[in-house]
Design a protein around this motif. Structure first.
Motif, mmCIF file in Angstrom:
data_model
loop_
_atom_site.group_PDB
_atom_site.id
_atom_site.type_symbol
_atom_site.label_atom_id
_atom_site.label_comp_id
_atom_site.label_asym_id
_atom_site.label_seq_id
_atom_site.Cartn_x
_atom_site.Cartn_y
_atom_site.Cartn_z
ATOM 1 N N GLU A 1 0.837 -1.234 0.001
ATOM 2 C CA GLU A 1 -0.101 -0.005 0.090
ATOM 3 C C GLU A 1 1.050 1.307 0.058
ATOM 4 O OE1 GLU A 1 -2.528 0.967 3.515
ATOM 5 O OE2 GLU A 1 -4.192 0.795 2.122
ATOM 6 N N ASP B 1 0.239 -4.815 -10.016
ATOM 7 C CA ASP B 1 -1.051 -3.900 -10.462
ATOM 8 C C ASP B 1 -1.188 -2.573 -9.921
ATOM 9 O OD1 ASP B 1 -1.840 -6.499 -11.482
ATOM 10 O OD2 ASP B 1 -2.954 -7.239 -9.750
ATOM 11 N N ASP B 2 -0.689 -2.157 -8.717
ATOM 12 C CA ASP B 2 -1.152 -0.930 -8.237
ATOM 13 C C ASP B 2 -0.368 0.174 -8.998
ATOM 14 O OD1 ASP B 2 1.620 -1.597 -7.226
ATOM 15 O OD2 ASP B 2 1.124 -1.742 -4.980
ATOM 16 N N GLN C 1 -2.241 0.778 -12.118
ATOM 17 C CA GLN C 1 -3.496 1.587 -11.846
ATOM 18 C C GLN C 1 -3.037 3.075 -11.526
ATOM 19 O OE1 GLN C 1 -5.074 -0.576 -8.327
ATOM 20 N NE2 GLN C 1 -5.451 -2.284 -9.199
ATOM 21 N N VAL C 2 -2.027 3.445 -10.834
ATOM 22 C CA VAL C 2 -1.701 4.674 -10.831
ATOM 23 C C VAL C 2 -1.358 5.315 -12.323
ATOM 24 C CG1 VAL C 2 0.340 6.191 -10.117
ATOM 25 C CG2 VAL C 2 -0.608 4.335 -8.518
ATOM 26 N N ALA D 1 2.335 1.554 -3.605
ATOM 27 C CA ALA D 1 1.494 2.321 -4.301
ATOM 28 C C ALA D 1 1.211 3.846 -4.166
ATOM 29 C CB ALA D 1 0.198 1.569 -4.212
ATOM 30 N N GLN D 2 1.180 4.176 -2.828
ATOM 31 C CA GLN D 2 0.950 5.612 -2.477
ATOM 32 C C GLN D 2 2.296 6.355 -3.048
ATOM 33 O OE1 GLN D 2 0.202 5.349 1.853
ATOM 34 N NE2 GLN D 2 -2.165 4.967 1.304
#
Length: 323
Positions: free
Chosen positions: A20, A262-263, A266-267, A23-24
């Motif tokens: 997480e 994946d993350d 998505q970004v 991704a951030q």
């Protein structure tokens, strides 16, 4: 037993938290988009417009690097070898991620297996053009003449694998006509010979041909897509002109090396979609004769798979064997 369960739960929670955070935090440095074409063309210019806005959205530079060669395969083959971390991307196009597998026996990359699709960026219409004083006023005129005198009419293109070549071969196959292909080093040179009457026609991109049409140096007789183009509402489609079901468009997108998380995908997908929805970006793309597309990464992956299969079928029907 309970202590082991607790350890596993803590590990899983930590792993989730780490993903997480990743991704951030992505991106934390410059993202490079490889354009497998020379600077200044439609692919390069359109991608730069989108990349500039992605820079604003992601708060990190999104830069372009041109790696032309091998019918756009050189850039894709290089990106395939780069780390799958989202920092090196490739512009996908109708040739290097669509038709090349049908034309090239030993591809340096597999468009489906070696990459993860991010987003479908733009599509563009092609238009059949003839000289202003051509005796062929409509596509029906051309098809009639081609059936009466097989092989006499000619068309120009920027070479095998270009959209003008692909669309014309599709047209020939669907209409069952024989029109001779004359390859050129770029569509601009082919248009000069269309204007001079050395060749019969070209199936050029709308951005490439329309200024010549507006200047009365070429005449447009049909567009490639299922619907008429907004800037050319009086020009019928190929489907309306005697070839039912014909529908083809050039396209671009973005992809990353296989294995990109994946993350991260998505970004990048969210940033590209947001960029294309920005009024200034959308207006620039439309002014170029292209249409912003967008959508999910899964939708684009399915589209690319369909493109690879479609052009294999078209080339096989045209009798074109990979070399």
């Amino acid at each position: 037993m309970k202590s082991w369960i607790a350890v596993l739960l803590v590990s899983a929670t930590a792993a989730f938290a780490t993903g997480e955070v990743a991704a951030q935090s992505f991106p934390t440095r410059t993202i490079k988009i490889v354009v497998a074409n020379p600077p200044g063309g439609q692919t390069d210019v359109a991608t730069r417009v989108i990349a500039a806005e992605m820079t604003n959205i992601l708060k990190q530079p999104v830069v372009i690097e041109n790696k032309p060669g091998a019918n756009s395969n050189l850039g894709a083959a290089w990106v395939k070898t780069q780390p799958a971390d989202g920092y090196t991307l490739i512009v996908t196009a109708i040739n290097n991620f669509g038709s090349n597998p049908a034309l090239i026996k030993e591809m340096p990359h597999d468009p489906v297996k070696d990459f993860r699709m991010i987003v479908h960026t733009i599509s563009s219409t092609n238009v059949i053009v003839v000289a202003p004083d051509s005796p062929y006023k409509t596509l029906q005129d051309i098809l009639k003449a081609a059936r009466e005198q097989p092989g006499k009419l000619t068309y120009g293109s920027a070479g095998a694998g270009s959209s003008m070549y692909l669309f014309m071969e599709m047209l020939k196959s669907m209409a069952k006509v024989d029109i001779m292909h004359i390859p050129y080093q770029g569509s601009a040179k082919a248009n000069v010979d269309v204007m001079g009457g050395q060749i019969t026609m070209q199936f050029d991109s709308m951005p490439g041909a329309w200024s010549l049409v507006e200047g009365k140096r070429l005449r447009a007789i049909a567009v490639s897509t299922a619907k008429r183009h907004p800037i050319a509402p009086d020009v019928p489609t190929v489907a309306e002109s005697g070839v039912p079901g014909f529908n083809a468009s050039s396209w671009l997108g973005l992809a990353a090396p296989a294995g990109t998380p994946d993350d991260v995908i998505q970004v990048l997908n969210k940033a590209a979609n947001q960029a294309m929805q920005t009024p200034a970006v959308r207006d620039k793309l439309l002014a170029m004769g292209t249409t912003p597309v967008g959508g999910t990464s899964a939708e684009f992956a399915k589209f690319v798979e369909t493109q690879v299969a479609t052009w294999k079928q078209v080339m096989a029907a045209a009798g074109v064997q990979p070399k």
